[in-house]
Design an enzyme around this catalytic site. Structure first.
Site, mmCIF file in Angstrom:
data_model
loop_
_atom_site.group_PDB
_atom_site.id
_atom_site.type_symbol
_atom_site.label_atom_id
_atom_site.label_comp_id
_atom_site.label_asym_id
_atom_site.label_seq_id
_atom_site.Cartn_x
_atom_site.Cartn_y
_atom_site.Cartn_z
ATOM 1 N N PRO A 24 1.079 -1.045 -0.025
ATOM 2 C CA PRO A 24 0.002 0.075 -0.099
ATOM 3 C C PRO A 24 0.760 1.241 -0.034
ATOM 4 O O PRO A 24 1.745 1.478 0.811
ATOM 5 C CB PRO A 24 -0.451 -0.216 1.269
ATOM 6 C CG PRO A 24 -0.079 -1.285 2.055
ATOM 7 C CD PRO A 24 0.939 -1.924 1.195
ATOM 8 N N GLN A 78 -6.470 -1.593 2.561
ATOM 9 C CA GLN A 78 -5.645 -1.243 3.742
ATOM 10 C C GLN A 78 -6.321 -0.010 4.460
ATOM 11 O O GLN A 78 -6.536 0.977 3.906
ATOM 12 C CB GLN A 78 -4.164 -0.844 3.667
ATOM 13 C CG GLN A 78 -3.487 -1.036 4.992
ATOM 14 C CD GLN A 78 -2.031 -0.250 4.957
ATOM 15 O OE1 GLN A 78 -1.923 0.983 4.540
ATOM 16 N NE2 GLN A 78 -1.138 -1.046 5.579
ATOM 17 N N CYS A 108 2.567 2.781 9.970
ATOM 18 C CA CYS A 108 2.672 4.024 9.341
ATOM 19 C C CYS A 108 3.235 5.006 10.422
ATOM 20 O O CYS A 108 2.934 5.093 11.562
ATOM 21 C CB CYS A 108 1.378 4.719 8.940
ATOM 22 S SG CYS A 108 1.795 6.203 8.286
ATOM 23 N N ASN A 208 9.092 -7.381 3.982
ATOM 24 C CA ASN A 208 8.869 -6.056 3.175
ATOM 25 C C ASN A 208 10.213 -5.115 3.804
ATOM 26 O O ASN A 208 10.674 -5.479 5.073
ATOM 27 C CB ASN A 208 7.888 -5.181 3.620
ATOM 28 C CG ASN A 208 7.593 -3.867 3.190
ATOM 29 O OD1 ASN A 208 7.452 -3.114 3.870
ATOM 30 N ND2 ASN A 208 7.759 -3.704 1.795
ATOM 31 N N ASP A 210 13.171 -2.927 1.233
ATOM 32 C CA ASP A 210 14.527 -2.741 0.623
ATOM 33 C C ASP A 210 14.494 -3.808 -0.307
ATOM 34 O O ASP A 210 15.559 -4.531 -0.709
ATOM 35 C CB ASP A 210 15.780 -3.042 1.616
ATOM 36 C CG ASP A 210 15.975 -1.653 2.413
ATOM 37 O OD1 ASP A 210 15.317 -0.694 2.499
ATOM 38 O OD2 ASP A 210 16.400 -2.001 3.417
ATOM 39 N N ARG A 233 8.950 1.111 -2.429
ATOM 40 C CA ARG A 233 9.510 2.199 -3.305
ATOM 41 C C ARG A 233 10.001 1.610 -4.571
ATOM 42 O O ARG A 233 10.212 2.427 -5.692
ATOM 43 C CB ARG A 233 10.795 2.709 -2.558
ATOM 44 C CG ARG A 233 10.080 3.645 -1.418
ATOM 45 C CD ARG A 233 11.311 3.826 -0.477
ATOM 46 N NE ARG A 233 11.704 2.739 0.098
ATOM 47 C CZ ARG A 233 12.786 2.612 1.081
ATOM 48 N NH1 ARG A 233 13.285 3.748 1.434
ATOM 49 N NH2 ARG A 233 12.922 1.428 1.743
HETATM 50 C C1 LIG Z 1 5.061 7.168 -0.847
HETATM 51 C C2 LIG Z 1 4.862 6.102 0.268
HETATM 52 C C3 LIG Z 1 3.759 6.000 0.758
HETATM 53 C C4 LIG Z 1 3.452 4.832 1.517
HETATM 54 N N1 LIG Z 1 2.199 4.612 2.197
HETATM 55 C C5 LIG Z 1 1.933 3.582 2.764
HETATM 56 C C6 LIG Z 1 0.805 3.163 3.231
HETATM 57 O O1 LIG Z 1 -0.438 3.741 2.620
HETATM 58 N N2 LIG Z 1 0.216 2.008 3.927
HETATM 59 C C7 LIG Z 1 1.309 1.242 4.397
HETATM 60 O O2 LIG Z 1 1.130 0.264 5.420
HETATM 61 N N3 LIG Z 1 2.735 1.713 4.269
HETATM 62 C C8 LIG Z 1 2.914 2.731 3.231
HETATM 63 N N4 LIG Z 1 4.150 2.992 3.066
HETATM 64 C C9 LIG Z 1 5.334 2.054 3.459
HETATM 65 C C10 LIG Z 1 5.404 0.983 2.305
HETATM 66 O O3 LIG Z 1 4.363 0.368 2.114
HETATM 67 C C11 LIG Z 1 6.790 -0.013 2.674
HETATM 68 O O4 LIG Z 1 6.302 -0.580 3.886
HETATM 69 C C12 LIG Z 1 7.760 0.804 2.769
HETATM 70 O O5 LIG Z 1 8.007 1.760 1.823
HETATM 71 C C13 LIG Z 1 9.141 -0.505 2.787
HETATM 72 O O6 LIG Z 1 9.420 -1.169 1.613
HETATM 73 P P1 LIG Z 1 10.200 -0.620 0.351
HETATM 74 O O7 LIG Z 1 11.686 -0.494 0.956
HETATM 75 O O8 LIG Z 1 10.110 -1.724 -0.527
HETATM 76 O O9 LIG Z 1 9.779 0.480 0.174
HETATM 77 C C14 LIG Z 1 4.608 4.165 2.041
HETATM 78 C C15 LIG Z 1 5.857 4.073 1.430
HETATM 79 C C16 LIG Z 1 6.014 5.090 0.677
HETATM 80 C C17 LIG Z 1 7.501 5.440 0.180
#
Ligand SMILES: Cc1cc2nc3c(=O)[nH]c(=O)nc-3n(C[C@H](O)[C@H](O)[C@H](O)COP(=O)(O)O)c2cc1C
Length: 335
Positions: A24, A78, A108, A208, A210, A233
């Site tokens: 999400p 979510q 969050c 989840n 990186d 990301r």
């Molecule tokens: C722009 C942005 C928006 C996000 N919005 C949410 C969200 O709505 N709900 C949530 O659980 N995590 C949110 N996250 C966290 C991501 O879902 C994820 O847990 C976090 O980026 C780590 O994963 P990654 O390293 O693959 O980015 C957000 C992250 C980013 C960068």
């Protein structure tokens, strides 16, 4: 290696037929972006942006869950909030709209949300978090899942005990971002700790943090033994990425990512869809995606700057078409 993830709901069980999921992402994973992602990832579970339960009750944000059942593949909704009744009501509404499952946000780190007791603040208020899960599990038939982090301030907070309790109350799957709330996005996602937790829980655990490409995903699955991975990301500017990673895991082969011309046409397609559904506001949303997609080719930075300043859809399209023409001319000259 079986790719299916089996989830238990109170009345409806679900099978997820891919190990790779879309996070999400607030401001990113709307229905239009999900449609793009879906082209390459027909079986993956894709998540909506987080939706506030209280606002939904007041009628705001309903467009985020409307017509989910028309999407051709599983979509998880979510929800974030700290009011059990509101979360249950929102969950029911989402279920009626076609949610494949309901996920509760307990990770969050945004201050505005945590201050009100939602998101990662639920890691501290475990009694309330458990009550939330218990209530939502009672309210809906589809599986209820939780996405959380490894702790609030530190990893010494016995998060395992918290997760056991969520599991006992009927949580069907846990997604773990391998950082604490305090870390935000700093440091590295702790896959070793995810591996330790995976060993302890009976329900599926999704890793989840990186994971940006197939190598990261394969490494993470090997290190954590998690049931799946969730990509955040890494999808920005690359809507094919979930499909690419899924393909690598499934077929053990490299995926042919879109070439520059295809990426530029993708920007036009995305923009058209955004304008069609959101009018002029669509251009504002498109700008963000354009700046993520328009990179890694000759002239990208120049084009990106011009696109960001473009005043309307036609100017964006003309700039892109001009670039495609230049690229084709260069290709022909080299041939
Ligand atoms: C722009 C942005 C928006 C996000 N919005 C949410 C969200 O709505 N709900 C949530 O659980 N995590 C949110 N996250 C966290 C991501 O879902 C994820 O847990 C976090 O980026 C780590 O994963 P990654 O390293 O693959 O980015 C957000 C992250 C980013 C960068």
């Amino acid at each position: 290696m079986s790719s299916n993830i089996k989830l238990k709901g109170r009345g409806v069980n679900r099978i997820i037929m891919s190990k790779v999921m879309l996070s999400p992402l607030a401001g990113v994973t709307d229905n239009i972006f999900r449609r793009l992602v879906r082209k390459w990832a027909p079986n993956s579970l894709l998540f909506t942006e987080m939706i506030n339960a209280t606002s939904l009750k007041k009628g705001f944000g309903t467009q985020k869950i409307n017509q989910i059942d028309l999407e051709e593949g599983p979509v998880g909704v979510q929800i974030f909030d700290n009011r059990p009744y509101a979360v249950s009501e929102a969950a029911k509404q989402a279920e009626d709209s076609g949610a494949f499952l309901i996920d509760i946000n307990m990770g969050c780190p945004v201050k505005k949300i945590a201050k009100k007791g939602g998101g990662s603040a639920l890691i501290k208020d475990r009694k309330l978090a458990i009550e939330l899960v218990k209530n939502v599990v009672k309210a809906v038939k589809v599986p209820v899942t939780v996405k959380t982090r490894l702790g609030w301030d530190s990893k010494e907070e016995n998060i395992e005990d918290f997760l056991f309790k969520l599991q006992d109350e009927g949580a069907a799957m846990i997604t773990l971002h391998g950082r604490t709330r305090k870390q935000g996005f700093s440091g590295k996602s702790d896959w070793e700790m995810i591996a330790r937790i995976k060993k302890l829980l009976e329900i599926p655990v999704i890793a989840n943090g990186d994971i940006k490409n197939p190598d990261d995903a394969l490494n993470c699955l090997k290190k954590t033994n998690a049931d799946g991975v969730m990509i955040g990301r890494g999808i920005l500017g690359s809507p094919w990425k979930i499909g690419e990673i899924d393909y690598a895991i499934r077929e053990n082969k490299n995926f042919k990512e879109p070439n520059t011309e295809e990426k530029l046409y993708l920007i036009i397609e995305h923009l058209d869809e955004l304008i069609k559904e959101k009018g002029d506001h669509g251009l504002l949303i498109a700008r963000k995606h354009i700046s993520w997609t328009c990179k890694d080719f000759k002239g990208a930075s120049n084009l990106r700057n011009n696109l960001i300043r473009a005043v309307d859809k036609n100017e964006v399209k003309n700039l892109i078409k001009k670039m495609i023409k230049t690229l084709n001319n260069e290709k022909n000259t080299l041939a």
